[in-house]
Design a protein around this motif. Structure first.
Motif, PDB file in Angstrom:
ATOM      1  N   THR A 437       0.972  -1.686   0.352  1.00  0.00           N
ATOM      2  CA  THR A 437      -0.092   0.137  -0.203  1.00  0.00           C
ATOM      3  C   THR A 437       1.065   1.226  -0.016  1.00  0.00           C
ATOM      4  O   THR A 437       2.429   1.094  -0.269  1.00  0.00           O
ATOM      5  N   THR A 438       0.069   2.208  -0.102  1.00  0.00           N
ATOM      6  CA  THR A 438       1.442   3.654  -0.142  1.00  0.00           C
ATOM      7  C   THR A 438       2.037   3.876   1.538  1.00  0.00           C
ATOM      8  O   THR A 438       3.299   4.096   1.347  1.00  0.00           O
ATOM      9  N   GLY A 439       1.206   3.040   2.600  1.00  0.00           N
ATOM     10  CA  GLY A 439       2.284   2.846   3.879  1.00  0.00           C
ATOM     11  C   GLY A 439       3.985   1.843   3.426  1.00  0.00           C
ATOM     12  O   GLY A 439       4.018   1.973   4.093  1.00  0.00           O
ATOM     13  N   TYR A 440       3.759   1.221   1.983  1.00  0.00           N
ATOM     14  CA  TYR A 440       4.707   0.397   2.110  1.00  0.00           C
ATOM     15  C   TYR A 440       6.198   0.525   2.092  1.00  0.00           C
ATOM     16  O   TYR A 440       7.092   0.402   3.220  1.00  0.00           O
ATOM     17  N   MET A 441       6.558   1.153   1.249  1.00  0.00           N
ATOM     18  CA  MET A 441       7.948   1.706   1.467  1.00  0.00           C
ATOM     19  C   MET A 441       8.820   2.405   2.893  1.00  0.00           C
ATOM     20  O   MET A 441       9.416   2.676   3.224  1.00  0.00           O
ATOM     21  N   GLU A 442       7.634   3.043   3.492  1.00  0.00           N
ATOM     22  CA  GLU A 442       8.050   3.400   4.732  1.00  0.00           C
ATOM     23  C   GLU A 442       8.739   1.794   5.771  1.00  0.00           C
ATOM     24  O   GLU A 442       9.639   2.285   6.178  1.00  0.00           O
ATOM     25  N   MET A 445      11.375   0.392   4.217  1.00  0.00           N
ATOM     26  CA  MET A 445      12.832   0.464   5.042  1.00  0.00           C
ATOM     27  C   MET A 445      13.131   0.762   6.410  1.00  0.00           C
ATOM     28  O   MET A 445      14.249   0.450   6.430  1.00  0.00           O
ATOM     29  N   ASN A 446      12.252   0.820   7.038  1.00  0.00           N
ATOM     30  CA  ASN A 446      12.014   0.354   8.246  1.00  0.00           C
ATOM     31  C   ASN A 446      13.180  -1.322   8.567  1.00  0.00           C
ATOM     32  O   ASN A 446      13.936  -1.909   9.197  1.00  0.00           O
ATOM     33  N   ARG A 447      12.553  -2.007   7.692  1.00  0.00           N
ATOM     34  CA  ARG A 447      13.116  -3.439   8.002  1.00  0.00           C
ATOM     35  C   ARG A 447      14.201  -3.743   7.700  1.00  0.00           C
ATOM     36  O   ARG A 447      14.968  -4.511   7.371  1.00  0.00           O
TER      37      ARG A 447
END
Ligand code: ADP
Length: 449
Positions: A437-442, A445-447
């Protein structure tokens, strides 16, 4: 009949337009800044005119010099590409008044859809759902807070003139609202010279799904399916694909119809995109219309087999679309990775410089749209995208595997690029399962280690 086109742009899109014109037997005029003398589009166009200094405000945004170049070289039409003057209604109007075809919609359509608040109310009247929010721009902070409370936090504050993810802020409560409201206004004023903002409900982790529209000047409006652009960083797209792994045939049909209704309500002509957010339950909301060709257009081209740039030129030429909605078939799956000269390991700082060795991948199902080459010096004045890798195949699995394979072949020495990041995304289970979803990249990156 259009016989010569001025390309009011640079980089890969200028090259893309040169290529389409070559195949149509249309002559091209490149205009370029002093920083782009070595650029491929300048070398490949039939003619080229330097229009000023490296800064965009001294060259690619100088409407007076571009119109003069058009007159000197006697062109019939101007293709604005994306960015720069592509959504500038005044420029489109100037072209119209000089009897030069602007390859895009009418200037009044650009100004109507360029104001995001006006665009929302226009499509809402046509029965297209929009994100709940303020009715147009808000007059004051007091009014804005009242609306935010009414729709319920979190809310997103957005610039009516917004674009490129700028002038957008999220507020979670009354306390943070004031600060975010003023920063959205300030950023919008600086970026667009217009500080007006509107308020929307902030949809939690939606998908960004947009529909490609083609409309001719004879009243035919079609859609060419969707692109899922949910993989974004700071509201800017990094990966786009079609078909969306999330859409059911039923939802695609409903959204496609809504997209056509929205474009028709705008009196739309030429190629454009209707952008929607889709929540986890499959409810969709119009957010904006882009009245130009988009960066990610090749994804649609590889799925449908339609050359969108050629169609844009044919439409501007007054020709009829020679296919119907039922002729458009989604035959393949395509994924695009934006290759930016940025260092993903260092918070995406730009990495300009000279490309030492450049080797682009190839083989079955691989398309590279890029203006880069060995020895190319990336100017610091423009955006950092140096190419797009589009991989396609009979299904999503093939497109994913091919993307990973092609990314592994890509050699760009001397600068940092987003290639390693794309390799990590293409092999990430969450992305592979089609769950981004649009929250995926954040979250991704945290992972990352
Ligand atoms: P821009 O024109 O600057 O690109 P958009 O309106 O197209 O702005 O929005 C860009 C992105 O911002 C969307 O793809 C989405 O990720 C996010 N966004 C915009 N509006 C909302 C909203 N109401 N709720 C959640 N996310 C949003």
């Amino acid at each position: 009949m259009i016989q010569k086109i001025l390309i009011a742009n640079r980089g890969e899109i200028a090259l893309r337009i040169v290529r389409a014109c070559r195949e149509l037997g249309i002559k091209t005029l490149a205009v370029y800044s002093e920083a782009d003398v070595q650029s491929l589009h300048v070398q490949l166009a039939d003619e080229a005119i330097c229009i000023g200094g490296p800064r965009s405000s001294d060259s690619y945004l100088r409407t007076d010099r571009i119109i003069s170049a058009a007159e000197i070289a006697d062109v019939d039409a101007i293709h604005p590409g994306y960015g720069f003057l592509s959504e500038n209604a005044k420029f489109a109007e100037q072209c119209e008044s000089c009897n030069i075809k602007f390859i895009g919609p009418k200037s009044k359509t650009i100004s109507m859809m360029g104001d995001k608040a006006v665009a929302k109310s226009t499509v809402l009247k046509a029965g297209v759902p929009t994100v709940p929010g303020s009715d147009g721009p808000v007059a004051s902070e007091t009014e804005a807070v009242k609306i935010a409370r009414k729709i319920g936090y979190p809310v997103i504050i957005k610039a009516v003139a917004g674009g490129g993810g700028r002038g957008m802020r999220i507020a979670h409560n009354d306390v943070s609202f004031g600060k975010e409201y003023h920063s959205a206004r300030n950023e919008a004023e600086k970026a667009f010279g217009n500080g007006d903002v509107y308020i929307e409900k902030y949809i939690a982790n939606p998908r960004h799904i947009e529909f490609q529209i083609l409309a001719d000047s004879h009243g035919k409006t079609l859609h060419l399916g969707e692109r899922d652009c949910s993989v974004q960083r700071r509201h800017q797209k990094l990966v786009e694909e079609s078909p969306s792994p999330f859409l059911t045939p039923d939802l695609r049909k409903k959204m496609g119809k809504a997209a056509i209704r929205a474009a028709t309500a705008a009196g739309y002509e030429n190629a454009g995109t209707i952008e929607f957010l889709v929540d986890s339950k499959g409810k969709f909301y119009f957010i904006e219309m882009n009245t130009r060709i988009q960066v990610e257009h090749p994804v649609t081209e590889e799925v449908t087999g339609v050359d969108l740039i050629k169609e844009q030129i044919r439409i501007a030429n007054g020709e009829k679309l020679d296919f119907d909605q039922s002729d458009i078939k989604f035959k393949r799956h395509a994924i695009e990775c934006r290759i930016n000269a940025e260092d993903p390991a260092r918070n995406f700082i730009p990495s300009p410089g000279t490309i030492g060795l450049y080797y682009a991948p190839g083989g079955h199902g691989v398309r590279v749209d890029s203006h880069a080459y060995s020895g190319y010096q990336i100017p610091t004045h423009y955006d950092s995208m140096i190419g797009k890798l589009i991989c396609y195949g009979r299904d999503r699995k093939t497109a994913l595997e091919r993307s990973y394979r092609a990314l592994s072949e890509y050699i760009i020495r001397g600068i940092k690029t987003t290639i390693p990041l794309h390799k990590a995304i293409m092999s990430d289970p969450v992305f592979i399962e089609g769950k981004a979803t649009t929250g995926y990249m954040e979250e991704f990156m945290n992972r990352m280690p």
